[in-house]
Write a protein that holds these residues in place. Structure first.
Motif, PDB file in Angstrom:
ATOM      1  N   ARG A   1       0.816  -1.213   0.000  1.00  0.00           N
ATOM      2  CA  ARG A   1       0.000   0.000   0.000  1.00  0.00           C
ATOM      3  C   ARG A   1       0.850   1.263   0.000  1.00  0.00           C
ATOM      4  NH1 ARG A   1      -5.664  -0.720   1.829  1.00  0.00           N
ATOM      5  NH2 ARG A   1      -6.043  -2.949   1.923  1.00  0.00           N
ATOM      6  N   THR A   2       2.030   1.173   0.539  1.00  0.00           N
ATOM      7  CA  THR A   2       2.873   2.377   0.586  1.00  0.00           C
ATOM      8  C   THR A   2       3.357   2.771  -0.808  1.00  0.00           C
ATOM      9  OG1 THR A   2       4.889   1.076   0.955  1.00  0.00           O
ATOM     10  CG2 THR A   2       3.645   1.779   2.906  1.00  0.00           C
ATOM     11  N   ALA A   3       3.339   1.805  -1.744  1.00  0.00           N
ATOM     12  CA  ALA A   3       3.807   2.100  -3.101  1.00  0.00           C
ATOM     13  C   ALA A   3       2.659   2.400  -4.056  1.00  0.00           C
ATOM     14  CB  ALA A   3       4.620   0.912  -3.630  1.00  0.00           C
ATOM     15  N   MET A   4       1.439   2.425  -3.540  1.00  0.00           N
ATOM     16  CA  MET A   4       0.284   2.659  -4.408  1.00  0.00           C
ATOM     17  C   MET A   4       0.123   4.139  -4.730  1.00  0.00           C
ATOM     18  SD  MET A   4      -2.488   0.057  -2.672  1.00  0.00           S
ATOM     19  CE  MET A   4      -3.834   0.655  -3.690  1.00  0.00           C
ATOM     20  N   ARG A   5      -0.385   4.406  -5.918  1.00  0.00           N
ATOM     21  CA  ARG A   5      -0.706   5.776  -6.295  1.00  0.00           C
ATOM     22  C   ARG A   5      -1.930   6.237  -5.512  1.00  0.00           C
ATOM     23  NH1 ARG A   5      -0.731   3.645 -11.601  1.00  0.00           N
ATOM     24  NH2 ARG A   5      -2.941   4.199 -11.676  1.00  0.00           N
ATOM     25  N   PRO A   6      -2.105   7.529  -5.323  1.00  0.00           N
ATOM     26  CA  PRO A   6      -3.275   8.024  -4.577  1.00  0.00           C
ATOM     27  C   PRO A   6      -4.600   7.589  -5.197  1.00  0.00           C
ATOM     28  CG  PRO A   6      -1.635   9.765  -4.786  1.00  0.00           C
ATOM     29  CD  PRO A   6      -1.149   8.632  -5.622  1.00  0.00           C
ATOM     30  N   ASP A   7      -4.690   7.581  -6.537  1.00  0.00           N
ATOM     31  CA  ASP A   7      -5.956   7.193  -7.170  1.00  0.00           C
ATOM     32  C   ASP A   7      -6.244   5.718  -6.937  1.00  0.00           C
ATOM     33  OD1 ASP A   7      -4.979   5.657  -9.801  1.00  0.00           O
ATOM     34  OD2 ASP A   7      -3.726   7.440  -9.538  1.00  0.00           O
ATOM     35  N   GLU A   8      -5.181   4.867  -6.943  1.00  0.00           N
ATOM     36  CA  GLU A   8      -5.375   3.452  -6.670  1.00  0.00           C
ATOM     37  C   GLU A   8      -5.829   3.228  -5.236  1.00  0.00           C
ATOM     38  OE1 GLU A   8      -2.075   1.289  -9.544  1.00  0.00           O
ATOM     39  OE2 GLU A   8      -1.444   2.008  -7.570  1.00  0.00           O
ATOM     40  N   LEU A   9      -5.190   3.926  -4.312  1.00  0.00           N
ATOM     41  CA  LEU A   9      -5.519   3.753  -2.901  1.00  0.00           C
ATOM     42  C   LEU A   9      -6.947   4.201  -2.620  1.00  0.00           C
ATOM     43  CD1 LEU A   9      -4.395   2.835  -0.197  1.00  0.00           C
ATOM     44  CD2 LEU A   9      -3.596   5.177   0.216  1.00  0.00           C
ATOM     45  N   ALA A  10      -7.372   5.317  -3.228  1.00  0.00           N
ATOM     46  CA  ALA A  10      -8.737   5.811  -3.012  1.00  0.00           C
ATOM     47  C   ALA A  10      -9.756   4.806  -3.536  1.00  0.00           C
ATOM     48  CB  ALA A  10      -8.917   7.169  -3.694  1.00  0.00           C
ATOM     49  N   ALA A  11      -9.484   4.233  -4.725  1.00  0.00           N
ATOM     50  CA  ALA A  11     -10.402   3.251  -5.295  1.00  0.00           C
ATOM     51  C   ALA A  11     -10.451   1.991  -4.447  1.00  0.00           C
ATOM     52  CB  ALA A  11      -9.976   2.918  -6.728  1.00  0.00           C
ATOM     53  N   LEU A  12      -9.278   1.525  -3.945  1.00  0.00           N
ATOM     54  CA  LEU A  12      -9.236   0.326  -3.109  1.00  0.00           C
ATOM     55  C   LEU A  12     -10.003   0.548  -1.812  1.00  0.00           C
ATOM     56  CD1 LEU A  12      -8.241  -2.500  -2.471  1.00  0.00           C
ATOM     57  CD2 LEU A  12      -6.117  -1.503  -1.624  1.00  0.00           C
ATOM     58  N   GLU A  13      -9.802   1.696  -1.185  1.00  0.00           N
ATOM     59  CA  GLU A  13     -10.511   1.991   0.065  1.00  0.00           C
ATOM     60  C   GLU A  13     -12.013   2.048  -0.165  1.00  0.00           C
ATOM     61  OE1 GLU A  13      -8.622   5.566   1.357  1.00  0.00           O
ATOM     62  OE2 GLU A  13      -6.960   4.518   2.361  1.00  0.00           O
ATOM     63  N   ALA A  14     -12.444   2.549  -1.319  1.00  0.00           N
ATOM     64  CA  ALA A  14     -13.873   2.589  -1.626  1.00  0.00           C
ATOM     65  C   ALA A  14     -14.424   1.176  -1.775  1.00  0.00           C
ATOM     66  CB  ALA A  14     -14.113   3.399  -2.900  1.00  0.00           C
ATOM     67  N   LEU A  15     -13.685   0.300  -2.483  1.00  0.00           N
ATOM     68  CA  LEU A  15     -14.143  -1.076  -2.645  1.00  0.00           C
ATOM     69  C   LEU A  15     -14.160  -1.808  -1.308  1.00  0.00           C
ATOM     70  CD1 LEU A  15     -12.341  -2.136  -5.955  1.00  0.00           C
ATOM     71  CD2 LEU A  15     -14.769  -1.661  -5.634  1.00  0.00           C
ATOM     72  N   GLU A  16     -13.161  -1.547  -0.475  1.00  0.00           N
ATOM     73  CA  GLU A  16     -13.143  -2.180   0.849  1.00  0.00           C
ATOM     74  C   GLU A  16     -14.294  -1.686   1.708  1.00  0.00           C
ATOM     75  OE1 GLU A  16      -8.383  -3.184   1.391  1.00  0.00           O
ATOM     76  OE2 GLU A  16      -9.154  -1.237   2.068  1.00  0.00           O
ATOM     77  N   ALA A  17     -14.676  -0.418   1.563  1.00  0.00           N
ATOM     78  CA  ALA A  17     -15.825   0.109   2.303  1.00  0.00           C
ATOM     79  C   ALA A  17     -17.112  -0.579   1.874  1.00  0.00           C
ATOM     80  CB  ALA A  17     -15.940   1.618   2.093  1.00  0.00           C
ATOM     81  N   LEU A  18     -17.114  -1.132   0.642  1.00  0.00           N
ATOM     82  CA  LEU A  18     -18.282  -1.846   0.130  1.00  0.00           C
ATOM     83  C   LEU A  18     -18.139  -3.357   0.308  1.00  0.00           C
ATOM     84  CD1 LEU A  18     -18.682   0.237  -3.136  1.00  0.00           C
ATOM     85  CD2 LEU A  18     -20.185   0.314  -1.154  1.00  0.00           C
ATOM     86  N   GLY A  19     -17.159  -3.782   1.128  1.00  0.00           N
ATOM     87  CA  GLY A  19     -17.020  -5.193   1.475  1.00  0.00           C
ATOM     88  C   GLY A  19     -15.975  -5.944   0.701  1.00  0.00           C
ATOM     89  N   GLY A  20     -15.219  -5.277  -0.187  1.00  0.00           N
ATOM     90  CA  GLY A  20     -14.180  -5.952  -0.947  1.00  0.00           C
ATOM     91  C   GLY A  20     -13.020  -6.391  -0.068  1.00  0.00           C
ATOM     92  N   HIS A  21     -12.307  -7.476  -0.466  1.00  0.00           N
ATOM     93  CA  HIS A  21     -11.181  -7.976   0.333  1.00  0.00           C
ATOM     94  C   HIS A  21     -10.232  -8.743  -0.583  1.00  0.00           C
ATOM     95  CE1 HIS A  21     -12.636 -12.207   0.393  1.00  0.00           C
ATOM     96  NE2 HIS A  21     -13.813 -11.621   0.246  1.00  0.00           N
ATOM     97  N   SER A  22      -9.164  -9.303   0.008  1.00  0.00           N
ATOM     98  CA  SER A  22      -8.167 -10.116  -0.703  1.00  0.00           C
ATOM     99  C   SER A  22      -7.594  -9.382  -1.907  1.00  0.00           C
ATOM    100  CB  SER A  22      -8.781 -11.460  -1.153  1.00  0.00           C
ATOM    101  OG  SER A  22      -9.245 -12.191  -0.045  1.00  0.00           O
ATOM    102  N   ALA A  23      -7.144  -8.164  -1.705  1.00  0.00           N
ATOM    103  CA  ALA A  23      -6.577  -7.384  -2.804  1.00  0.00           C
ATOM    104  C   ALA A  23      -5.142  -7.820  -3.082  1.00  0.00           C
ATOM    105  CB  ALA A  23      -6.619  -5.900  -2.463  1.00  0.00           C
ATOM    106  N   PHE A  24      -4.763  -7.859  -4.375  1.00  0.00           N
ATOM    107  CA  PHE A  24      -3.388  -8.171  -4.742  1.00  0.00           C
ATOM    108  C   PHE A  24      -3.054  -7.443  -6.049  1.00  0.00           C
ATOM    109  CE2 PHE A  24      -6.005 -11.265  -6.868  1.00  0.00           C
ATOM    110  CZ  PHE A  24      -5.425 -11.447  -8.117  1.00  0.00           C
ATOM    111  N   ARG A  25      -1.759  -7.297  -6.290  1.00  0.00           N
ATOM    112  CA  ARG A  25      -1.279  -6.638  -7.507  1.00  0.00           C
ATOM    113  C   ARG A  25      -1.050  -7.694  -8.580  1.00  0.00           C
ATOM    114  NH1 ARG A  25      -0.768  -1.308  -9.101  1.00  0.00           N
ATOM    115  NH2 ARG A  25       0.224  -0.741  -7.121  1.00  0.00           N
TER     116      ARG A  25
END
Length: 698
Positions: free
Chosen positions: A208-232
């Motif tokens: 996560r420390t190497a993610m772009r701000p737009d990627e991190l914002a999108a991931l946090e939004a998906l996680e807020a909607l119940g998303g999990h098991s994220a990988f590159r």
């Protein structure tokens, strides 16, 4: 965009690399002002893993990418996968925080000089150095500060790509196929091939420390909607699993642009299968938070409200379960878009109404028509045209008249009457043409033929193959267009034609419910951009002389113009260039009966004929000419022989008699004999006709 490749040039370059055995594919390149460098992304469906060595497949990828369209701030490029072709690329950064040049020299001092190799100078000022690795596996990782490795899990921009921000150029006379053995790099770079994940190819844990701000914002939004098991994933995207699923790809981030999320799963509760940008995702998260707040943090049931009403109606239809589920998904998606649109709209003003007295006290505008008798000020026009009837020529004539202050459909040297006088655009005001059908080269040629003088007053863009850039159902995209059009002071917008936009949305043009939202979005764009008049071009049906499709397409405009051709010699074939064209207009304060158009090929000029009427009159004139020739050849001919009981011929003969051009005499058994007028005073008992009758022995 200047100094950039066309899609065709990029496709040819990629096909050349494919023939050389290096997997290639289409990419998009854009400038990132914040980081002071370029962003790059694959344009094919499955990212760089889909790059191919089959030139036919590569060509199709470029065609598909062109059809899908891309943002205007991106240019075409070519990506290569070095690893599967047996190559590894050492990416040397010379401008970043770390000095890759110095790091590589230090490694060579320690392990020995690397052989002469193909070197590609990149747009950023760095270098791609190519080596041969054979069948060994090399992942993506860093070799030293300022040096990255691109092998089997990565891709690079191809030499020969040109952009406005720099180019990728092969140096020192080598070709990529000249790449030497990688020498001591093999001991530093070779790694074990990773295990395959059940749902995808190469992948890595997410940092996560190497993610772009737009990627991190999108991931946090998906996680807020119940998303999990994220990988590159190895294609650079981030894969996320939906709630209730242990593994797999339910959505991916940044495949179709920075921060753009594509949801693959149709079972993600509260997130319909679709493509979302960051703002849309944030709105969905906010909406869920609002629902949770209203329900006190407990689960919201669907026992009442619109969803319950919809399900009740659906159940009553007795549809099978798969069809019910598909209809439900479509309804949820439509309801989500309606909700997003309501959330995006500004707070409405409180209701207010004025009296008739106040309305009548307001002064009328000096100009009531943008074009006299044809286009009311502030009005919407639909131009409905038969195939090959000349709609592009008519649009060109309209544009020239609006910006050069010339009367519309009035011949040179003629004074406009009630029809055709143009209320001119003021200095700085513009006409904008968005053409969704014609190639840019054809638009250029046809508009050049018009001889427009005030060319700076016309904005024109071909969106053929890029209709998605005009996604006006997306509030964010529509706002961007409204801002652009307002900043450029566009007062008249021409959309030519409507059909590709309907196709982009998958809308059935015969369905009022599917067409109406698109027309409403056009109306909203007009208001948001401060546009005064809007013209939309649409096709007629094959057998009808009306706007094709839903009745809403006829109810919506203030005025409907119709462009029709008449080719009696080949009524069911493509019209000949010499076939007569006709124009008719009807609507609010507009009533122009069908009149023939005259065409001057020198500058593609159109004008309404002053004396010629519509097709019926043209056919009657042609019939009259035939009758006059027949009577001249056979004086005393009877009506049945002349008309052969044809209704149009009978009407034409009656008109000739009524005007005194033909005289008659009634003979035996009520037969009427005809001659050309001899100037006698008794046209119905004409002595010349009588003599002709007797000469015929009748």
């Amino acid at each position: 965009m200047s100094d950039s490749m066309t899609w065709r040039e990029a496709a040819k370059l990629a096909m050349g690399y494919a023939q050389a055995g290096i997997p290639a594919g289409p990419i998009a390149i854009s400038w990132d002002a914040e980081k002071g460098g370029t962003n790059k992304r694959p344009l094919n469906g499955n990212g760089h893993n889909g790059f191919s060595t089959d030139p036919r497949v590569v060509a199709q990828m470029f065609k598909d990418a062109r059809h899908r369209g891309k943002p205007t701030n991106e240019v075409w490029g070519v990506g290569l996968r070095p690893g599967p072709a047996g190559y590894v690329v050492v990416d040397v950064d010379t401008k970043g925080a770390h000095d890759g040049d110095a790091a590589l020299k230090a490694l060579e001092a320690e392990h020995g000089a690397l052989p002469d190799r193909p070197i590609v100078n990149t747009a950023s000022g760095g270098r791609h150095e190519w080596f041969s690795k054979g069948d060994a596996y090399v992942g993506n990782h860093g070799l030293a500060p300022g040096i990255d490795i691109r092998g089997d899990a990565g891709w690079v921009v191809a030499p020969g790509v040109v952009t406005p921000w720099g180019s990728w150029e092969l140096q020192n006379g080598h070709q990529l196929t000249d790449a030497p053995d990688w020498g001591w790099l093999s001991t530093r770079l070779q790694s074990e091939r990773p295990a395959e994940r059940p749902d995808a190819g190469g992948w890595s844990e997410l940092d996560r420390t190497a993610m772009r701000p737009d990627e991190l914002a999108a991931l946090e939004a998906l996680e807020a909607l119940g998303g999990h098991s994220a990988f590159r994933h190895s294609d650079g995207t981030i894969r996320v699993t939906r709630p209730g699923k242990d593994y797999g790809t339910s959505a991916q981030i940044s495949w179709n642009g920075p921060g753009v999320v594509q949801v693959f799963s149709s079972d993600w509760d509260g997130l319909p299968k679709a493509t979302y940008d960051a703002e849309e995702l944030a709105q969905i998260v906010e909406l869920n938070a609002m629902v949770d707040g209203e329900s006190g943090g407990t689960e919201v049931t669907a026992d009442s409200g619109p969803y319950a009403d919809f399900q009740a109606r659906l159940t009553a239809l007795g549809l099978p379960k798969p069809l019910r589920e598909e209809v439900t998904r479509e309804w949820v998606r439509a309801e989500a878009r309606r909700t997003l649109a309501r959330m995006d709209a500004p707070d409405p003003a409180p209701p207010t109404m004025g009296t008739l007295a106040a309305l009548l006290a307001e002064p009328d505008d000096e100009a009531q028509y943008r074009i006299g008798g044809l286009w009311p000020v502030g009005g919407n026009v639909v131009l409905a045209a038969q195939r090959k009837a000349g709609k592009t020529t008519l649009v060109g004539n309209l544009t020239r008249c609006l910006v050069d202050w010339e009367p519309f459909l009035v011949a040179d040297g003629e004074a406009p009457g009630d029809i055709g006088k143009v209320t001119p655009l003021m200095d700085g005001e513009r006409v904008a043409i968005l053409d969704l059908e014609l190639d840019r080269r054809m638009i250029r040629r046809w508009l050049r033929d018009q001889g427009i003088t005030n060319t700076e007053a016309v904005l024109v863009e071909s969106l053929r193959g890029r209709v998605g850039e005009f996604d006006i159902l997306n509030p964010t995209r529509r706002a961007a267009w409204a801002t652009y059009l307002a900043e450029h002071n566009v007062k008249v917008l021409i959309l030519d034609p409507l059909a590709p936009l309907l196709a982009f949305y998958g809308a059935d043009e015969s369905s009022n419910s599917e067409v109406a939202p698109i027309l409403l979005a056009l109306e909203n764009l007009k208001a948001e951009a401060g546009i005064e008049e809007l013209l939309v071009v649409h096709h007629m049906g094959h057998s009808a002389e009306r706007t094709r499709g839903a009745s809403r397409l006829r109810d919506w405009p203030d005025v409907e113009w119709r462009l029709i051709y008449d080719d009696p010699d080949q009524p069911n074939a493509e019209p000949s260039p010499n076939a007569a064209r006709y124009f008719v207009a009807a609507g609010r304060d507009v009533a122009v009966e069908e009149r023939q158009l005259r065409y001057s090929p020198e500058h593609r000029r159109l004008s309404l004929a002053e004396t010629e009427g519509g097709r019926r009159q043209a056919r009657a004139t042609k019939e009259e000419d035939r009758l006059l020739k027949a009577i001249e050849a056979t004086p005393g001919a009877v009506g049945t022989d002349l008309t052969n009981k044809s209704g149009s011929a009978q009407r034409a003969l009656k008109a000739l008699i009524g005007r005194g051009v033909v005289h008659t005499h009634k003979g035996a058994r009520r037969a009427v004999h005809h001659v050309l007028s001899d100037g006698c005073g008794t046209p119905m008992e004409c002595p010349t006709a009588k003599a002709a009758m007797e000469a015929r022995g009748q």
